[in-house]
Design an enzyme around this catalytic site. Structure first.
Site: not given
Ligand code: NAP
Length: 237
Positions: A153, A149
């Site tokens: 990133k 990861y």
């Molecule tokens: P999440 O709640 O797990 O949601 C992930 C989203 O990505 C879902 O809408 C999922 O779609 C989609 N997804 C996953 N694989 C995919 C693929 N192959 N093609 C298209 N869509 C895909 O995650 P989140 O926390 O909102 O994270 C969103 C972004 O923020 C990510 O890049 C993550 O690395 C980043 N981020 C998150 C955090 C945190 O603390 N949450 C911190 C730093 C960075 P489906 O549900 O339709 O499958």
């Protein structure tokens, strides 16, 4: 119009809503969450905005090409792209399989590059564009158990800077946001104690990140490019 990948839930869904409230027609990308994406679209329509749910597995290059054609036909040229879709597959480095390495790099980094390259065609023609990549505090900073990861990133941040420098003359900006600990499905298994390490003493909300993406996609951010905006309550400070 703006395409937000992975907008069926979490940060992507909040971002789609925030951009729609800012006046953007939004393509709400999803992989599995068709119903959830449909709800995001209904909410936006209910607020008087325009949105369309699009099945877009970002790891499927041919499918993404088709999605671009479809959304451009229905909502106009893609003038903003938010590369938000992301996954994690954590393990200590000794135990990360080739498969878990590949799926994280492919989803979080390679797909973001491919979609950006596709979107740039129309943006350069329009001499206007906004690309916002969702990175993370992990990458620039260590987090044991997340080598795959972190590599993805950190790669997103490097890619953001380089593409930004390539297209800055053409009115296209390319930036990243680096969320810290945001309460979504992705962090559901993260112990509450992690919040204690956050100077703000709380987890972030998807809306905290969405507001920053909305700014970077706005005309107010026309002179901001190649940068990474940390949205982390001070975690990386
Ligand atoms: P999440 O709640 O797990 O949601 C992930 C989203 O990505 C879902 O809408 C999922 O779609 C989609 N997804 C996953 N694989 C995919 C693929 N192959 N093609 C298209 N869509 C895909 O995650 P989140 O926390 O909102 O994270 C969103 C972004 O923020 C990510 O890049 C993550 O690395 C980043 N981020 C998150 C955090 C945190 O603390 N949450 C911190 C730093 C960075 P489906 O549900 O339709 O499958």
């Amino acid at each position: 119009m703006v395409l937000v990948t992975g907008a069926s839930r979490g940060i992507g869904a909040a971002t789609a809503r925030a951009l729609a409230a800012g006046g953007w027609p939004v393509a709400v990308g999803f992989r599995n969450g068709a119903d959830a994406a449909g709800e995001v679209v209904s909410d936006i329509a209910g607020q008087g905005g325009r949105a369309l749910a699009v099945a877009a597995d970002v790891t499927d290059p041919a499918g993404c090409e088709r999605v671009f054609d479809e959304i451009e036909e229905r909502l106009g040229p893609v003038l903003a792209l938010v590369n938000n879709a992301g996954v994690r597959a954590d393990n200590l480095s000794l135990s990360i399989s080739d498969e878990d390495w590949a799926v994280v790099l492919e989803t979080n980094l390679t797909a973001a590059f491919r979609l950006t390259r596709r979107a740039l065609r129309g943006m350069l023609r329009a001499r206007y564009g906004r690309v916002v990549n969702v990175a993370s505090v992990v990458g620039p900073r260590a987090n044991p158990g997340q080598a795959n990861y972190a590599a993805s990133k950190a790669g997103v941040i490097g890619m953001t800077k380089t593409i930004a420098a390539e297209v800055a003359r053409k009115g296209v900006t390319v930036n990243a946001v680096a969320p810290g600990f945001i309460e979504t499905d992705m962090t559901a298994d993260v112990p509450d104690a992690v919040k204690d390490a956050v100077p703000a003493r709380r987890a972030g909300r998807p809306e905290d990140v969405a507001a920053c993406v909305r700014f970077l996609a706005s005309d107010d951010a026309a002179y901001v490019t190649g940068t990474t905006l940390y949205v982390d309550g001070g975690l990386a400070a």
